[in-house]
Enzyme design. Structure first.
Site, short mmCIF file in Angstrom:
data_model
loop_
_atom_site.label_atom_id
_atom_site.label_comp_id
_atom_site.label_asym_id
_atom_site.label_seq_id
_atom_site.Cartn_x
_atom_site.Cartn_y
_atom_site.Cartn_z
N HIS A 38 74.65 -15.17 24.08
CA HIS A 38 73.51 -13.98 23.26
C HIS A 38 73.65 -12.93 24.69
CE1 HIS A 38 71.41 -17.81 22.29
NE2 HIS A 38 72.12 -18.85 22.45
N LYS A 51 59.52 -5.65 19.33
CA LYS A 51 60.33 -6.97 20.12
C LYS A 51 59.82 -6.91 21.65
CE LYS A 51 63.48 -4.13 18.43
NZ LYS A 51 64.63 -5.36 17.95
N ARG A 52 60.55 -7.57 22.64
CA ARG A 52 60.69 -7.40 23.97
C ARG A 52 60.86 -5.75 24.25
NH1 ARG A 52 59.45 -11.24 27.21
NH2 ARG A 52 59.99 -10.50 28.78
N LYS A 105 66.87 -1.62 24.34
CA LYS A 105 66.69 -1.71 23.31
C LYS A 105 65.77 -0.64 22.53
CE LYS A 105 64.95 -6.13 23.17
NZ LYS A 105 65.90 -7.59 22.57
N THR A 139 67.07 -10.48 15.62
CA THR A 139 67.27 -11.46 14.65
C THR A 139 65.77 -11.08 13.71
OG1 THR A 139 66.01 -12.22 15.99
CG2 THR A 139 68.06 -13.66 15.28
N LYS A 166 64.22 -10.52 9.58
CA LYS A 166 62.92 -10.65 9.04
C LYS A 166 61.98 -9.82 8.06
CE LYS A 166 62.39 -13.69 12.74
NZ LYS A 166 61.76 -13.67 13.89
F1 GPW Z 1 69.98 -13.30 28.11
N1 GPW Z 1 68.53 -12.79 23.97
C1 GPW Z 1 66.25 -12.90 24.10
F2 GPW Z 1 71.15 -13.63 26.27
O1 GPW Z 1 66.15 -12.94 23.28
F3 GPW Z 1 70.28 -14.80 27.44
N2 GPW Z 1 66.59 -13.35 25.61
C2 GPW Z 1 67.42 -13.68 26.96
O2 GPW Z 1 67.43 -13.98 27.82
C3 GPW Z 1 69.11 -13.75 26.43
C4 GPW Z 1 69.03 -13.29 24.57
C5 GPW Z 1 70.08 -13.84 27.28
C6 GPW Z 1 69.08 -12.15 22.63
C7 GPW Z 1 69.36 -11.56 22.15
O3 GPW Z 1 69.04 -10.17 23.22
C8 GPW Z 1 69.73 -11.00 20.73
O4 GPW Z 1 70.07 -9.81 20.18
C9 GPW Z 1 69.80 -12.01 20.06
O5 GPW Z 1 69.13 -11.83 18.61
C10 GPW Z 1 69.01 -13.44 20.57
O6 GPW Z 1 68.77 -14.03 21.96
C11 GPW Z 1 68.84 -14.64 19.47
O7 GPW Z 1 70.30 -15.06 19.41
#
Ligand code: GPW
Length: 828
Positions: free
Chosen positions: A371, A564-565, A570, A675, A679
């Protein structure tokens, strides 16, 4: 099992689905009077919520039992989704919708003197996740159930979810989210399912009577994993899957001994220590912090889940080599990578399977989803810490690495550096275990979460592995979102309008049916209804803002949202710098110019990791700007700045449907997918975004006229960063004006923002200055285009009509087909 002569009785009195409203009411009152021990005289909204949820829960459990029985008899391959985060939000509305009893409960509670909306508000969010990754897991298990796949989620039952955020004096203040205070009606405790988990200790080996070397791990610490099951009902199907969350408890033997010896205090201390394992969610998003307790959480959860899965498999008395025909396990990022090692350990140490045969089973079982490409998010555990906590696993990792490196050396005998580059062990001081490499080596498929991201992992962080395994091991599955929660529940009016035009709610199961509204994009009556709904949703958000922030916003203004976070990549900092630029421009406007300007409400929301200084500074700046701008009489309705505290899933359900524009403006190549972008568009908002993550595919689907793109492309990022490092790059002149305003104290003490500003004037790693002019240009276009109401609404409708691809049902079908090899089981 029950003797056959008794079974008729069981069937006769078995709990049934609600026949109608009255049966719901009867159950509701029964729960008020017995489960809650309350009465007509002291049933408040909270008690009413609890009683209603108990009544609904009973029905979920009936469906859950039926489904599990069916899946057990069918005995087909199941998928297990291992995720350290499940950001579920509230359950009640979704449970009513999916059980098909929304109307019954709504009018049922109304007759009894309650409003369903008030009851829904009583439920605390199940906030067992940080952001996109955890919410994706929640959408995925909804889709797995809704598309009838036999699949379970496995996670941790944190007692404290993501912290609650308050804003005090402009700063983020965290407080614990103890969400289980009034108990949780949506979980079924399974006290009978207890699994012993070991940590620490030492390993030894001996040769048994057959001359085989046997490895033993004697643990130094033991805790118990107790299962809590959360039913996951599918929409428009009877399938109700399971989300099994583990809680840590002290083992009884351990406790008992010390207690008996009179050492009460240390006995209690030890048992509390056991409970801390699953006590709290680590609040980092896209960041690896390397704490021992986090590794303990990972092993605890992985070991409990695998024990459970293996136990289920062993009941079928199949040979081990058939394990991958019965079981697919998906690793949600590297957090559960220890599962690879744990399964290998179970097979070779406990079940006596030969190494190669075991390793074949392991690699055919697992799939790994990456991710992120951000280096600071990649997990690397120090070898000493790892060896101490999990000595046998460390040995097995060395073994896995040895065999892997031998294979690589054979394939590429001349490439000496390659071995060091791809080794699971990084040769630093101390050495580190590279979890992503272990996940790749232990899986048969590796996927990214949007097209660009999946290409990037092949050409950057996992390049060498493409050379070794060939390109077929690496694939893309673009993320998706569940249209049930993110359209129907969050935006019931829009869902109803669409249903009234396309003839049914089938689009909630087959989102491509949205295409049917495209011909209506220029239909004046449909446009009117569309606009009315957007206004209603903006008014709903405005009411929330009035309540939480204490001031009014104009619903005719353009609602511009970034929630978002908070993260430098970002680029919320770029957004707030843009807001300051807008403020300065308004201050310089003549009366005539002001009349022409497009009024805006700039809405921010999101949590910063508690230890992330720069993110916290960005929050402070947003709030400081908000104070100044909102109080400035020269500005009036032209600009309002709002920071919504404690952004979470249930707030997103109010915020998302209310946007005209939402911002997804990460530095190109840094946001794996995103994501919330999906939405917002699904709810009729347009995107202002960079050419990054899923924005790219959204553009392809909705057409480039229906999105505002700006900024440098991913392919230029490396060069630009290089330039910043090795030559003087002049600061963007508009950004300079913004910095001057901050530095002159326009938004309070400028010392607070020194490091934030120098992160841009210095190396500008996230290319804020490079993209700033392009960002302002795109914003200008947004202002102009928003004035043209007709084209704006037709763009909004066209965009929604083309969002079918982004259903998480489609994503799940892709995983099922190309990674899991599982098939749906119909409940008919
Ligand atoms: F670092 N994402 C997240 F890859 O929300 F583990 N937290 C996390 O710790 C990580 C990824 C990690 C997010 C991505 O930033 C986002 O771009 C993506 O849409 C989402 O994971 C789901 O795939």
């Amino acid at each position: 099992s029950i003797p056959s002569e008794s079974r008729q009785l069981w069937q006769k009195f078995g709990v049934k689905e609600f026949g109608g409203k009255e049966e719901f009411q009867q159950e509701f009152i029964r729960h008020v009077e017995t489960t809650l021990a309350r009465s007509i005289y002291n049933c408040d909204d909270l008690a009413a919520y609890q009683a209603a949820s108990q009544a609904i829960r009973d029905r979920l459990i009936v469906a859950w039992n039926k489904t599990q029985q069916k899946h057990t008899t069918k005995d087909r391959k199941r998928v297990y989704y291992l995720s350290l985060e499940f950001l579920m939000g509230r359950a009640m509305d979704n449970a009513m919708l999916n059980a098909g009893i929304k109307d019954i409960t709504k009018s049922g509670v109304a007759d009894l003197g309650f409003k369903i909306e008030d009851l829904l508000e009583q439920e605390p969010d199940a906030a067992l996740g940080n952001g996109g990754l955890g919410r994706l897991a929640a959408c995925f298990i909804d889709s797995i159930a809704s598309t009838n796949y036999p699949g379970w989620g496995y996670g941790l039952r944190y007692q404290y979810g993501i912290f609650k955020q308050r804003i005090v004096d402009g700063y983020q203040v965290e407080s614990p989210d103890y969400w289980l205070t009034f108990s949780n009606p949506w979980e079924i405790p399974r006290y009978e399912i207890q699994i012993d988990i070991m940590f620490y200790g030492y390993t030894r080996k001996y040769t048994n009577d057959d001359g085989k070397v046997v490895h033993v791990w004697e643990g130094g610490e033991q805790v118990q994993a107790v299962a809590y099951d959360v039913p996951v009902p599918g929409y428009g199907t009877e399938t109700t899957n399971n989300l099994r969350l583990w809680a840590s408890k002290p083992t009884r033997e351990f406790d008992f001994e010390k207690f008996n010896a009179g050492d009460y205090e240390s006995s209690v201390r030890e048992s509390q220590k056991a409970e801390t394992i699953s006590a709290v969610l680590y609040p980092n998003d896209n960041f690896y912090s390397g704490k021992e307790l986090r590794l303990k959480q990972q092993y605890f959860w992985v070991a409990a889940s695998l024990n459970d899965i293996v136990r289920r498999f062993k009941k079928t008395h199949r040979p081990w080599k058939e394990f991958p025909d019965q079981v697919a396990i998906q690793l949600n990022d590297t957090h559960p990578t220890l599962a690879v090692v744990e399964l290998q350990r179970i097979l070779i140490d406990m079940e006596g399977v030969e190494w190669d045969a075991a390793w074949n089973i392991v690699t055919n079982t697992f799939g790994y989803t990456n991710h992120t490409v951000l280096p600071e998010a990649l997990e690397k555990w120090p070898v000493p810490l790892f060896t101490n906590l999990l000595p046998r696993h460390m040995e097995i990792i060395y073994e896995i690495n040895l065999f892997f490196l031998q294979k690589v050396e054979k394939m590429f005998p001349k490439e000496r550096d390659l071995l060091a580059r791809v080794s699971i062990i990084e040769e630093s001081t101390p050495q580190q275990v590279r979890m992503a490499y272990l996940a790749i080596i232990g899986s048969h498929k590796v996927n990214g979460v949007a097209e660009l991201h999946s290409e990037l992992i092949k050409t950057t962080i996992f390049k060498d592995f493409v050379t070794i395994y060939g390109p077929d091991k690496f694939m893309n599955v673009t993320n998706g979102i569940t249209p049930r929660r993110w359209l129907h529940q969050a935006n019931p009016k829009l869902s109803d309008l669409i249903a009234s035009k396309v003839g049914s709610y089938d689009f909630l199961k087959d989102l491509n049916l949205l295409k049917k509204i495209e011909p209506l994009a220029h239909d004046p009556k449909f446009q009117d209804e569309w606009v009315t709904i957007k206004k209603f949703n903006k008014a709903r958000l405005a009411a929330h803002i009035k309540q939480s922030n204490g001031f009014e916003v104009n619903v005719n203004a353009l609602f511009d949202v970034q929630v978002k976070r908070i993260h430098e990549y970002k680029r919320q900092q770029m957004n707030i710098f843009g807001v300051i630029h807008r403020y300065l421009s308004i201050k310089a406007m003549t009366k005539e110019e002001k009349k022409e300007a497009t009024p805006r409400v700039c809405i921010f929301g999101g949590k910063s990791a508690p230890g992330y200084y720069m993110a916290k500074t960005i929050i402070k700046l947003i709030n400081a700007v908000s104070e100044v701008v909102n109080a400035d009489a020269d500005v009036g309705d032209l600009l309002k700045v709002v920071f919504i505290a404690d952004y979470n899933v249930s707030k997103a359900e109010i915020i998302v449907p209310a946007s005209d524009i939402s911002q997804h403006i990460s530095t190109a190549g840094t946001e794996a997918s995103g994501t919330s972008n999906m939405k917002f568009v699904l709810n009729g908002g347009l995107i202002l975004g960079t050419v990054d993550g899923a924005n790219i595919e959204i553009t392809r689907e909705v057409g480039e006229n229906n999105i505002f793109l700006f900024g440098h492309l991913a392919e230029s990022v490396e060069d630009l960063r290089h330039k910043h490092r090795f030559s003087d790059v002049p600061l963007d002149p508009n950004l300079e004006k913004v910095f001057n305003a901050i530095e002159s104290g326009t938004f309070g003490d400028p010392n607070i923002y020194v490091s934030l500003i120098s992160s841009v004037t210095g190396s500008d790693y996230y290319l804020v200055s490079d993209d700033f002019q392009s960002y302002l240009d795109a914003q200008k276009l947004v202002d102009q285009d928003f004035k043209n109401k007709d084209t704006w609404v037709s763009r909004s409708i066209t965009a929604v009509a083309n969002m079918g691809f982004f259903s998480s049902d489609r994503a799940i079908d892709e995983y099922a087909e190309s990674i899991w090899n599982v098939e749906p089981i119909s409940m008919e």
